[in-house]
Design an enzyme around this catalytic site. Structure first.
Site, PDB file in Angstrom:
ATOM      1  N   GLY A  15       0.778  -1.233   0.000  1.00 42.15           N
ATOM      2  CA  GLY A  15       0.000   0.000   0.000  1.00 42.15           C
ATOM      3  C   GLY A  15       0.808   1.281   0.000  1.00 42.15           C
ATOM      4  CG  LEU A 104     -10.488  -5.700 -11.605  1.00 41.98           C
ATOM      5  CD1 LEU A 104     -10.258  -4.206 -11.527  1.00 41.98           C
ATOM      6  CD2 LEU A 104     -11.368  -6.193 -10.457  1.00 41.98           C
ATOM      7  CG  ASN A 118      -3.419  -0.521 -12.891  1.00 42.38           C
ATOM      8  OD1 ASN A 118      -3.294  -0.760 -11.683  1.00 42.38           O
ATOM      9  ND2 ASN A 118      -2.751  -1.204 -13.807  1.00 42.38           N
ATOM     10  CG  HIS A 120       1.924  -2.110 -15.529  1.00 38.83           C
ATOM     11  ND1 HIS A 120       1.505  -3.353 -15.070  1.00 38.83           N
ATOM     12  CD2 HIS A 120       2.936  -2.346 -16.396  1.00 38.83           C
ATOM     13  CE1 HIS A 120       2.248  -4.285 -15.642  1.00 38.83           C
ATOM     14  NE2 HIS A 120       3.118  -3.709 -16.451  1.00 38.83           N
ATOM     15  CG  LEU A 155      -3.451  -7.264 -17.992  1.00 35.72           C
ATOM     16  CD1 LEU A 155      -4.196  -7.062 -16.679  1.00 35.72           C
ATOM     17  CD2 LEU A 155      -2.676  -8.576 -17.985  1.00 35.72           C
ATOM     18  CD  GLN A 184      10.967   9.113 -10.356  1.00 40.46           C
ATOM     19  OE1 GLN A 184      10.190   9.929 -10.846  1.00 40.46           O
ATOM     20  NE2 GLN A 184      12.004   9.473  -9.631  1.00 40.46           N
ATOM     21  CD  GLU A 185       5.044   2.000  -9.047  1.00 37.96           C
ATOM     22  OE1 GLU A 185       4.001   1.792  -8.419  1.00 37.96           O
ATOM     23  OE2 GLU A 185       5.801   1.067  -9.408  1.00 37.96           O
TER      24      GLU A 185
HETATM   25  C1  GAR Z   1       3.555  -1.159  -7.480  1.00 41.05           C
HETATM   26  O1  GAR Z   1       4.855  -1.251  -7.991  1.00 41.05           O
HETATM   27  C2  GAR Z   1       2.544  -1.167  -8.611  1.00 41.05           C
HETATM   28  O2  GAR Z   1       3.011  -0.505  -9.763  1.00 41.05           O
HETATM   29  C3  GAR Z   1       2.418  -2.638  -8.860  1.00 41.05           C
HETATM   30  O3  GAR Z   1       2.406  -3.229  -7.593  1.00 41.05           O
HETATM   31  C4  GAR Z   1       3.192  -2.424  -6.706  1.00 41.05           C
HETATM   32  C5  GAR Z   1       2.348  -2.129  -5.478  1.00 41.05           C
HETATM   33  O4  GAR Z   1       3.110  -1.510  -4.484  1.00 41.05           O
HETATM   34  N1  GAR Z   1       1.217  -2.938  -9.590  1.00 41.05           N
HETATM   35  C6  GAR Z   1       1.109  -3.956 -10.434  1.00 41.05           C
HETATM   36  O5  GAR Z   1       2.005  -4.723 -10.663  1.00 41.05           O
HETATM   37  C7  GAR Z   1      -0.247  -4.068 -11.093  1.00 41.05           C
HETATM   38  N2  GAR Z   1      -0.230  -5.068 -12.094  1.00 41.05           N
HETATM   39  P1  GAR Z   1       2.374  -0.795  -3.250  1.00 41.05           P
HETATM   40  O6  GAR Z   1       1.371  -1.822  -2.685  1.00 41.05           O
HETATM   41  O7  GAR Z   1       3.474  -0.519  -2.284  1.00 41.05           O
HETATM   42  O8  GAR Z   1       1.689   0.427  -3.749  1.00 41.05           O
END
Ligand code: GAR
Length: 203
Positions: A15, A104, A118, A120, A155, A184-185
C-alpha cells in the site's frame, strides 16, 4: 453528499502508493480544491500490509477476500460483483487500483469505465502483466519506469495518463529496480489523480 468526489483505492499489498495518494490529497488540499477525499481503502487480502497503514492514516478500510468465492460456479464474477457493490456504496467519482493484483472482469471494468485508474511498474506498452522488472533486465533495457493509465477491458493497455522513466544501471536487480521505480510511482500517481480531478471534479 452529492457534490463530494469520493476516491476508493483498491490494494492487495504493502500500500505504499495508497499512502502516497492519501498524503498528497491532504498536503495539496484536494478537499478544498475538488471536494475530493479518499473515502475507503479496500483490499482483497485480509493480511495486506497497506490496511494497517490506511488505518494509521485514518482512512476507512474494508476487506473483500477473493478466496471466499472460490467454490462458486463463477468465482471471478462473484468476487467482482461483491467488490463492485462495496465500491459503489461509497459513490466514488474515481476508483484507483494501487497494487491491486486481481484481473478484473470486462463487466466490472464496464461498470467503472472512465473512472478506473491503474499504475503499472513498466513503461507500457512494454511489459504488461507480471515480473516487469526482471523482464526489463532480461531484455537489456537501459531504462524502465512506471505508467499510470485508465483501465479498459484489455489488461494494462488503456489510455496513458503519466509515465516516469528510471535508468537501469550496472548491477541492478529486480529488487533495486522495484525501489527506484516505486519512488517515481509515489510522485506520478498522486499527480495523475490530481490532474484527473482538475478536469472532472473542479469544485
Ligand atoms: C507497485 O509497484 C505497482 O506498480 C504494482 O504493484 C506495486 C504495489 O506496491 N502494480 C502492479 O504490478 C499491477 N499489475 P504498493 O502496494 O506498495 O503500492
Amino acid at each position: 453528499m452529492s457534490n463530494e468526489h469520493n476516491i476508493v483505492i483498491l490494494i492487495s499489498g504493502s500500500g505504499s502508493n495508497m499512502a502516497a495518494i492519501v498524503r498528497a490529497a491532504r498536503r495539496d488540499n484536494w478537499a478544498q480544491k475538488y471536494r475530493a477525499r479518499v473515502a475507503a481503502v479496500i483490499s482483497n487480502k485480509a493480511d495486506a500490509g497497506g490496511l494497517a497503514q490506511a488505518q494509521e492514516l485514518g482512512v476507512l478500510t474494508e476487506v473483500v477476500e477473493h478466496q471466499v468465492f472460490s467454490d462458486r460456479d463463477d468465482p471471478r464474477g462473484a468476487f467482482d460483483a461483491e467488490l463492485a457493490r462495496r465500491i459503489e456504496s461509497h459513490r466514488p467519482a474515481l476508483v484507483v487500483l494501487a497494487g491491486f493484483m486481481r484481473i478484473l472482469s470486462p463487466s466490472f471494468v464496464a461498470q467503472f469505465q472512465g473512472r478506473l485508474m491503474n499504475i503499472h511498474p513498466s513503461l507500457l506498452p512494454a511489459f504488461p502483466g507480471l515480473h516487469t522488472h526482471q523482464r526489463a533486465l532480461d531484455a537489456g533495457c537501459r531504462v524502465t519506469g512506471a505508467t499510470v493509465h485508465m483501465v479498459t477491458a484489455d489488461l494494462d493497455s488503456g489510455p496513458i495518463l503519466a509515465q516516469a522513466v528510471v535508468p537501469v544501471v550496472l548491477g541492478d536487480t529486480a529488487g533495486t529496480l522495484v525501489e527506484r521505480v516505486l519512488h517515481q510511482e509515489h510522485l506520478i500517481y498522486p499527480a495523475a489523480i490530481e490532474a484527473w480531478l482538475s478536469q472532472h471534479a473542479a469544485a
